[in-house]
Design a protein around this motif. Structure first.
Motif: not given
Length: 126
Positions: A6, A9, A120
């Motif tokens: 995680s 972005g 991710t």
């Protein structure tokens, strides 16, 4: 063991991110662990690895001085601290784990690891 990565972005060039990897069923504290990444159209490549106890680390030359790897065995988690990101760092980042064959083991190859997370996505763009 199932791994969960995680923290990915969108970040601007020069920015920072911290990725985390946790095990869903068992603590990562028993495993040697590593980070890899795969950009579109490219092979999966080594980013960094850390021994089970956390005392030994190894990072790829391409990220040395910008990325560091750490772990918190009390939480069963591993982290990738990424600084001074540039567009060439854009990729899906995967964490991996293996019961280490010996003390202080760190693995640099995809084939060194038995367990993989789903990845991710990190995108570095202005």
């Amino acid at each position: 063991v199932q791994l969960q990565a995680s923290g990915g972005g969108l970040v601007q060039p020069g920015g920072s991110l911290i990725l985390a990897c946790e095990a869903s069923e068992r603590s990562l504290s028993n495993y040697g662990t590593g980070w890899f990444r795969q950009a579109p159209g490219k092979e999966r490549e080594f980013v960094g690895a850390i021994s089970r106890g956390g005392g030994f680390t190894n990072v790829a030359d391409s990220v040395k001085g910008r990325f560091t790897i750490s772990r918190d065995n009390s939480k069963g988690a591993m982290f990738l601290h990424m600084n001074i990101l540039n567009p060439e760092d854009t990729a899906v980042y995967y964490c991996a784990a293996r019961l280490p064959p010996r003390l202080r083991w760190v693995g640099r190859k995809v084939s060194d690891y038995d367990h993989w997370g789903q990845g991710t996505l990190v995108t570095v763009s202005s």
